[in-house]
Structures are given as C-alpha cells and as structure tokens.
Design a protein around this motif. Structure first.
Motif, PDB file in Angstrom:
ATOM      1  N   PHE A  16      11.313  -6.101 -19.045  1.00 66.16           N
ATOM      2  CA  PHE A  16      10.368  -5.657 -18.017  1.00 66.16           C
ATOM      3  C   PHE A  16       9.049  -5.180 -18.604  1.00 66.16           C
ATOM      4  CE2 PHE A  16      11.180  -1.372 -19.084  1.00 66.16           C
ATOM      5  CZ  PHE A  16      10.488  -0.492 -18.264  1.00 66.16           C
ATOM      6  N   ARG A  51      -2.669   2.900 -24.424  1.00 66.03           N
ATOM      7  CA  ARG A  51      -2.489   4.131 -25.204  1.00 66.03           C
ATOM      8  C   ARG A  51      -3.687   4.314 -26.134  1.00 66.03           C
ATOM      9  NH1 ARG A  51       2.269   4.247 -22.614  1.00 66.03           N
ATOM     10  NH2 ARG A  51       3.934   2.890 -23.329  1.00 66.03           N
ATOM     11  N   LEU A  53       6.079   6.930 -11.580  1.00 60.84           N
ATOM     12  CA  LEU A  53       6.381   7.712 -12.782  1.00 60.84           C
ATOM     13  C   LEU A  53       6.557   9.179 -12.399  1.00 60.84           C
ATOM     14  CD1 LEU A  53       3.859   6.271 -15.406  1.00 60.84           C
ATOM     15  CD2 LEU A  53       6.321   5.938 -15.337  1.00 60.84           C
ATOM     16  N   TRP A  92      -1.961   4.952 -17.373  1.00 63.73           N
ATOM     17  CA  TRP A  92      -1.045   3.995 -16.713  1.00 63.73           C
ATOM     18  C   TRP A  92      -1.696   3.631 -15.385  1.00 63.73           C
ATOM     19  CZ3 TRP A  92       1.627   2.764 -12.406  1.00 63.73           C
ATOM     20  CH2 TRP A  92       2.811   2.011 -12.499  1.00 63.73           C
ATOM     21  N   LYS A 106       8.079  -3.841 -12.360  1.00 67.58           N
ATOM     22  CA  LYS A 106       9.391  -3.715 -11.710  1.00 67.58           C
ATOM     23  C   LYS A 106       9.316  -4.474 -10.392  1.00 67.58           C
ATOM     24  CE  LYS A 106      10.698   0.635 -13.869  1.00 67.58           C
ATOM     25  NZ  LYS A 106      11.320   1.965 -13.751  1.00 67.58           N
ATOM     26  N   ASP A 138       6.757   9.969 -25.641  1.00 64.14           N
ATOM     27  CA  ASP A 138       6.358   8.745 -26.346  1.00 64.14           C
ATOM     28  C   ASP A 138       6.050   8.942 -27.830  1.00 64.14           C
ATOM     29  OD1 ASP A 138       6.542   7.151 -24.076  1.00 64.14           O
ATOM     30  OD2 ASP A 138       4.444   7.425 -23.524  1.00 64.14           O
ATOM     31  N   ALA A 162      11.081   7.085 -14.785  1.00 59.87           N
ATOM     32  CA  ALA A 162      10.807   6.452 -13.485  1.00 59.87           C
ATOM     33  C   ALA A 162      12.090   5.812 -12.983  1.00 59.87           C
ATOM     34  CB  ALA A 162       9.710   5.389 -13.610  1.00 59.87           C
ATOM     35  N   HIS A 182       8.678  12.021 -19.506  1.00 57.75           N
ATOM     36  CA  HIS A 182       8.502  11.263 -18.263  1.00 57.75           C
ATOM     37  C   HIS A 182       9.599  10.210 -18.105  1.00 57.75           C
ATOM     38  CE1 HIS A 182       6.339   9.054 -21.399  1.00 57.75           C
ATOM     39  NE2 HIS A 182       6.552   7.942 -20.712  1.00 57.75           N
ATOM     40  N   ARG A 235       6.037  -3.447  -8.383  1.00 55.08           N
ATOM     41  CA  ARG A 235       5.315  -2.329  -9.003  1.00 55.08           C
ATOM     42  C   ARG A 235       4.801  -2.808 -10.350  1.00 55.08           C
ATOM     43  NH1 ARG A 235       7.192   2.152 -12.972  1.00 55.08           N
ATOM     44  NH2 ARG A 235       6.833   0.244 -14.118  1.00 55.08           N
ATOM     45  N   THR A 256      13.509   3.787 -15.903  1.00 53.49           N
ATOM     46  CA  THR A 256      12.867   4.195 -17.159  1.00 53.49           C
ATOM     47  C   THR A 256      13.451   5.545 -17.518  1.00 53.49           C
ATOM     48  OG1 THR A 256      10.843   3.076 -16.466  1.00 53.49           O
ATOM     49  CG2 THR A 256      10.654   4.644 -18.292  1.00 53.49           C
ATOM     50  N   PHE A 280       4.119  -3.114 -17.559  1.00 51.31           N
ATOM     51  CA  PHE A 280       5.415  -2.686 -17.009  1.00 51.31           C
ATOM     52  C   PHE A 280       5.534  -3.211 -15.586  1.00 51.31           C
ATOM     53  CE2 PHE A 280       4.566   0.759 -20.081  1.00 51.31           C
ATOM     54  CZ  PHE A 280       5.798   0.878 -20.708  1.00 51.31           C
ATOM     55  N   HIS A 292      11.963  10.387 -21.452  1.00 47.71           N
ATOM     56  CA  HIS A 292      11.634  10.389 -22.879  1.00 47.71           C
ATOM     57  C   HIS A 292      10.220  10.924 -23.056  1.00 47.71           C
ATOM     58  CE1 HIS A 292       9.662   6.779 -21.332  1.00 47.71           C
ATOM     59  NE2 HIS A 292       8.908   6.759 -22.415  1.00 47.71           N
ATOM     60  N   THR A 328      -1.953   8.240 -22.712  1.00 54.70           N
ATOM     61  CA  THR A 328      -1.779   6.953 -22.023  1.00 54.70           C
ATOM     62  C   THR A 328      -2.488   6.999 -20.678  1.00 54.70           C
ATOM     63  OG1 THR A 328       0.353   6.402 -23.029  1.00 54.70           O
ATOM     64  CG2 THR A 328      -0.078   5.450 -20.870  1.00 54.70           C
ATOM     65  N   PHE A 364      -1.477  10.616 -19.095  1.00 57.67           N
ATOM     66  CA  PHE A 364      -0.486  11.577 -19.577  1.00 57.67           C
ATOM     67  C   PHE A 364      -0.463  11.639 -21.097  1.00 57.67           C
ATOM     68  CE2 PHE A 364       2.968   8.532 -20.586  1.00 57.67           C
ATOM     69  CZ  PHE A 364       2.633   7.456 -19.788  1.00 57.67           C
ATOM     70  N   ALA A 399      -0.335  -0.120 -18.971  1.00 60.92           N
ATOM     71  CA  ALA A 399      -0.521   1.135 -19.707  1.00 60.92           C
ATOM     72  C   ALA A 399      -1.336   0.872 -20.964  1.00 60.92           C
ATOM     73  CB  ALA A 399       0.838   1.724 -20.077  1.00 60.92           C
TER      74      ALA A 399
HETATM   75  O1  LIG Z   1       6.325   2.031 -16.196  1.00 56.98           O
HETATM   76  C1  LIG Z   1       7.365   2.553 -16.536  1.00 56.98           C
HETATM   77  O2  LIG Z   1       8.383   2.554 -15.846  1.00 56.98           O
HETATM   78  C2  LIG Z   1       7.458   3.263 -17.866  1.00 56.98           C
HETATM   79  C3  LIG Z   1       6.154   3.702 -18.428  1.00 56.98           C
HETATM   80  C4  LIG Z   1       6.298   4.506 -19.665  1.00 56.98           C
HETATM   81  O3  LIG Z   1       7.334   5.030 -19.993  1.00 56.98           O
HETATM   82  C5  LIG Z   1       5.121   4.681 -20.491  1.00 56.98           C
HETATM   83  O4  LIG Z   1       4.047   4.139 -20.181  1.00 56.98           O
HETATM   84  O5  LIG Z   1       5.225   5.386 -21.535  1.00 56.98           O
END
Ligand SMILES: O=C(O)CCC(=O)C(=O)O
Length: 265
Positions: free
Chosen positions: A52, A223, A137, A124, A96, A109, A208, A206, A217, A104, A94, A107, A122, A200, A221
């Motif tokens: 994904f 970084r 998220l 997103w 879905k 990052d 999801a 975080h 969806r 998700t 990402f 965790h 990040t 974030f 993202a």
């Molecule tokens: O889009 C998601 O479900 C996960 C995004 C994520 O964990 C991230 O961008 O670090």
C-alpha cells in the motif's frame, strides 16, 4: 508550474506544531499541485504491487521531484521547524482503497530513519476527502517530546505490523500496544479536504485505521529535515533504503539522495 498562491505558515501554527507535534494545515496545497500529484500517483500505481505504500518516488518521476523541490511544501516545513535550510529525506505514497483492511500500526518514524536531531518533519497531503472511516491519521498529542525510541517493525504487505526488523537496536524500547490502551492517551485526528496537509514531527506517535468507506484515501507524504539534524546510519534502520554512501555519521544531510530543497547549504 505556477506557485502564485503560496500558503503561509502563521507563527501560532509553528508554536502549535512545537507544542503538539502534529497539526492540520487546511488548504496548504493548491489544486494545480494536487492534480500533478494525483496524476503522478496514478502513473506510479501502474506498476503492479500489492503493497500500500511506495517510497522514494521522487527518484522515479519528475513530477514528484518537482513537487518536492518547487511546491510550497519545503517552505512550509522550514517555517514549522523554524529552520533556515531544509533537506528532502524522502517521499512516500500511501493509498488505502475502499474496503482496505490495512491498518497503520502505531509507531513513531525517526527510529526507522538514519537521522538524529530535532528538526525532522512529515507533511502528509490528502488527495481525497479523509475521514475516520477511510483511515484518517491519528496522533498522540505531545508524544514527540517523550524522547522514546520504539523498536521498528516490518509491515506486512497490507501495512499492518508484522514482526520486528532484524538487528533490533538494543537502545530502543519495546513498542507499546497503544491501540489496546488508547483511552489513556490524548489522541488527535482531523477530517481533511483534498489539499489539506497534516504536519507531524518524526517522533510523534501515530497510526491509522483501515478504509471502511466507499471513497479511496490517497495520501502523499514528504519527509524533510532541518539544518540542525544530521546523518547517523545504523544497521537497524529500515531495510537500509536510506543508507547513503556519500555521508558519514554526524554529517549534515546535503547529498544527492537528500538534496537541499530550501535555503542554502
Ligand atoms: O498513511 C498512512 O496510513 C501511514 C502514514 C505514516 O505512517 C507516515 O506517513 O509516517
């Protein structure tokens, strides 16, 4: 690509980011940039995959690269991190789809990345309307200040947590089952419109849920890393995909893999 309509970060937004570790930036990315990203994602997804997410796509498609370098995103990252130079760390798609059971797992990052120091962020970006039903998220407010480095996990092909990465960093602590204990935490989440971004911090915890809605969806993202952060690679970093032979531990990130996208080296 016209960049006429520039999103400006307000000082109180930078303060909220510092305080909470995650904020919503409504209307951060204009329609022209959104369309460029949607088209680039459609191209990327033509290559068959059952995963994904796709990483480092800016290296494979000029439009992603254009976005990472020329869109308002690097300037937004600089303003939120209150730094004068920004390097691109990497970008990631990402998606879905409706009905996707992909969760998700909770965790943070930065334990996955070969970067140390504070300014790591990040953005997103939502490319569809996002709600709790299609996998918005969620963030634990303030968790970026815990300074807790959780062990890294390999997702399965649906993104759910599967098993610890080999060669766990012994300095990292076992991951907490935040989902089981969610009532104990201050969890924030936002519905999003296309073009909204959540910004974030890389230490913010975080996760999801899956997508039980009938709309996809799609998220993109990016970084970014500020001047005060530096490279530090260890064998425990996520599959080594950000290992950079140009750099030694302690170096600033400036390199072909992590280009300066805002300010000067
Ligand atoms: O889009 C998601 O479900 C996960 C995004 C994520 O964990 C991230 O961008 O670090």
């Amino acid at each position: 690509m016209a960049t006429v309509e520039q999103f400006k970060v307000r000082d109180e937004q930078a303060s909220a980011f510092e305080q909470d570790g995650a904020i919503l930036l409504a209307g951060a990315i204009n329609e022209e940039w959104q369309n460029l990203l949607r088209a680039a994602i459609a191209r990327a997804l033509q290559t068959p995959t059952d995963f994904f997410m796709r990483r480092l796509v800016w290296r494979t498609d000029l439009d992603f690269e254009r976005f990472c370098r020329q869109s308002p995103a690097p300037g937004i990252a600089a303003a939120l991190m209150r730094t004068d130079k920004v390097n691109l760390l990497y970008d990631q798609i990402f998606v879905k789809d409706p009905g996707s059971a992909t969760v998700t797992g909770w965790h943070n990052d930065q334990p996955y990345w070969p970067v140390r120091g504070w300014p790591v962020i990040t953005l997103w970006i939502a490319l569809d309307p996002v709600t709790n039903d299609n996998g918005a998220l969620e963030f634990i407010r303030g968790s970026h200040k815990w300074n807790r480095w959780f062990q890294t996990f390999m997702p399965d092909e649906h993104g759910a947590i599967l098993q610890p990465y080999p060669n766990q960093n012994p300095a990292f602590e076992p991951l907490i089952d935040f989902e089981a204990e969610r009532d104990r935490y201050d969890i924030v989440s936002w519905d999003m419109q296309p073009g909204d971004a959540v910004a974030f911090h890389a230490m913010s915890v975080h996760g999801a849920r899956g997508n039980v809605a009938s709309v996809p969806r799609r998220g993109y993202a990016v970084r970014f890393v500020g001047r005060e952060a530096y490279y530090e690679f260890s064998a425990t970093d996520e599959g080594g995909f950000l290992e950079n032979p140009e750099l030694n531990s302690g170096d600033p990130l400036d390199s072909e893999l992590f280009p300066v996208v805002y300010g000067v080296p």
